[in-house]
Scaffold this active site. Structure first.
Site, PDB file in Angstrom:
ATOM      1  CB  ALA A  45      -0.950   0.029   1.090  1.00  0.00           C
ATOM      2  CB  VAL A 134      20.235   0.792  13.789  1.00  0.00           C
ATOM      3  CG1 VAL A 134      21.811   1.399  14.315  1.00  0.00           C
ATOM      4  CG2 VAL A 134      19.155   1.211  14.909  1.00  0.00           C
ATOM      5  CB  ILE A 138      25.717  -2.838  10.061  1.00  0.00           C
ATOM      6  CG1 ILE A 138      26.922  -1.854   9.138  1.00  0.00           C
ATOM      7  CG2 ILE A 138      26.703  -3.481  11.043  1.00  0.00           C
ATOM      8  CD1 ILE A 138      27.465  -0.718   9.705  1.00  0.00           C
ATOM      9  CE  LYS A 207      19.658   6.045  11.365  1.00  0.00           C
ATOM     10  NZ  LYS A 207      20.471   6.597  10.398  1.00  0.00           N
ATOM     11  N   GLY A 304      19.900   3.105   1.891  1.00  0.00           N
ATOM     12  CA  GLY A 304      19.740   3.063   0.535  1.00  0.00           C
ATOM     13  C   GLY A 304      18.756   1.612   0.317  1.00  0.00           C
TER      14      GLY A 304
HETATM   15  N1  HSE Z   1      19.206   9.351   6.841  1.00  0.00           N
HETATM   16  C1  HSE Z   1      19.770   8.502   7.380  1.00  0.00           C
HETATM   17  C2  HSE Z   1      21.277   8.564   7.185  1.00  0.00           C
HETATM   18  C3  HSE Z   1      19.450   7.138   6.671  1.00  0.00           C
HETATM   19  O1  HSE Z   1      21.790   9.701   6.433  1.00  0.00           O
HETATM   20  O2  HSE Z   1      22.226   7.877   7.444  1.00  0.00           O
HETATM   21  C4  HSE Z   1      18.363   6.378   7.160  1.00  0.00           C
HETATM   22  O3  HSE Z   1      18.584   5.911   8.432  1.00  0.00           O
END
Ligand code: HSE
Length: 436
Positions: A45, A134, A138, A207, A304
């Site tokens: 969605a 996070v 990794i 994070k 990414g």
């Molecule tokens: N905006 C984050 C960064 C990526 O630049 O690492 C997504 O967690």
């Protein structure tokens, strides 16, 4: 006998949603071969059902209505990838109440509202996967929560925001200022149109909140994380740092000092030969020191489509395995009540060494006034350089100090910045790592 298929629904078909769908659809056979059962993407969605995401979906898979995914009795796992607090929170809570497992990449939501979400999951005996929240590629959630379970973790720190690291790397390599690099990064799509969370350290703090909760068994403590971004950093500071043998990085730091935990995000000077100093561009790196393992460093792409999609798929398969073996909630999500013995240290009580850059009028007696104030606050100078000579005009004077208490440093700087012979606010940076 037909094997039980695990059915997945994705809500949010942006970059990470597209990466997840590509892996689930293109690698369906490999995933089935490796896990032993079919994992079927049933519905996606998104409000935008027109945009080309570089993947051809089967007919009727994409809908503009999230309810069609949430309320589909056939779907076992809901993947929330819309980000932000609302309506992501309501969607996840509804999914959990419907008895569905949830996978999310939403670090802001978990860091700020995680208590309610994990409590709801426990109540409904369902799993929440958040590996993608996070450091993308990794598998740091699995590492801290499962692989390092036999350790008391002393320190966990690193670069967990690729955008900020990209900007600092460019500033260092090309000597250009922050605003120029930010504009360039936005034009290239590396930084978002509203880059606040990335450049002000908020994304790193989200994070860090998650990592610290797993590492120390404490409740989510986002509001207690000291957070400072990279907007004050100038090419001049980067150049001075290099003359002293340091790099400037935006670090997220969780550190055990005595019974307390320090939680802080700020630009930090690190010795050039520290492994984290070598982490460039959009890459992330997380250093973990466990009492059994000693030091370990984890490195990879932090964001990414495909790296983060890969993390989402790993959670989907983990949950599917739990479902197949009847082992759901095998791993406790998060310790929502936390360890009452652990306190988060107040920022004013932390101790580090500092880099200071004064804008001081070049005339006799100025340095003795400045060093007198530092001395009166128990701050000891390690080394100092003055660049250039401009009689009666401001010149940068740069200093490295020995370890000092944050509260003393802030008080000293307040007094120094009030002096008539200091023409601008003093720039300060905290220093970590082995002394150079
Ligand atoms: N905006 C984050 C960064 C990526 O630049 O690492 C997504 O967690």
């Amino acid at each position: 006998m037909t094997k039980k298929a695990i059915k997945v629904g994705i809500i949010g078909f942006g970059t990470v949603g597209a990466g997840t769908a590509k892996i689930l659809l293109k690698k369906r056979n490999e995933l089935e071969m490796k896990s032993g059962f079919p994992i079927v993407l049933k519905k996606i969605a998104d409000l935008d059902i027109k945009r080309d995401r570089g993947i051809k979906l089967p007919a009727n898979m994409l809908t503009g209505n999230a309810k069609e995914v949430l309320n589909d009795p056939d779907i076992d796992i809901i993947v929330e990838l819309i980000g932000g607090i609302h309506p992501a929170k309501e969607i996840i809570i509804e999914a959990l109440k419907n008895g569905k497992h949830v996978v999310t990449a939403n670090k802001a939501l978990l860091a700020e509202e995680g208590r309610q979400i994990f409590t709801e999951a426990e109540k409904n005996k369902v799993d929440i996967g958040f590996e993608a929240s996070v450091a993308g590629s990794i598998p740091i959630i699995k590492i801290v929560r499962e692989s390092l379970i036999g350790n008391n973790i002393n320190n966990i720190y690193g670069i967990i925001n690729g955008t900020a690291n990209y900007i600092l790397t460019k500033m260092t390599e090309e000597g250009v200022d922050f605003d120029t690099v930010l504009k360039e990064a936005q034009a290239l799509g590396y930084a978002e149109a509203d880059p606040t969370f990335d450049i002000e350290g908020i994304d790193s703090a989200h994070k860090l909140t998650i990592l610290a909760s797993l590492a120390y068994g404490i409740p989510f403590s986002f509001k207690k994380v000291y957070t400072e971004g990279i907007t004050r950093i100038t090419p001049l500071d980067i150049q001075f740092a290099s003359e002293f043998g340091y790099k400037i990085k935006l670090l997220a730091i969780a550190k055990r000092t005595g019974k307390d935990i320090e939680l802080r995000v700020h630009p930090t000077m690190l010795p050039e030969d520290d492994l984290i100093s070598g982490v460039s561009g959009v890459f992330n790196a997380i250093f973990v020191e466990g009492d059994a393992t000693g030091d370990a460093l984890y490195y990879g792409r932090g964001a990414g489509e495909m790296p983060t999609g890969s993390a989402v798929v790993s959670d989907i398969v983990d949950i599917a395995r739990n479902m197949i073996t009847g082992a759901c909630v095998r791993i406790k999500g998060i310790n929502v009540d936390g360890n009452p013995d652990v306190k988060i240290k107040k920022m004013e009580d932390i101790k580090t060494s500092y880099y200071l850059r004064f804008s001081a009028i070049d005339k006799p007696g100025v340095m003795s006034r400045i060093s007198g104030i530092l001395g009166s606050h128990n701050i000891s100078i390690k080394s100092m350089i003055q660049k250039g000579r401009k009689k009666e005009k401001a010149v940068p004077v740069v200093m490295m100090t020995h370890e000092a208490r944050e509260k003393d440093m802030m008080q000293a700087l307040k007094e120094i910045d009030r002096l008539s012979m200091v023409s601008d606010r003093t720039m300060y940076l905290r220093v970590e790592g082995e002394e150079v």
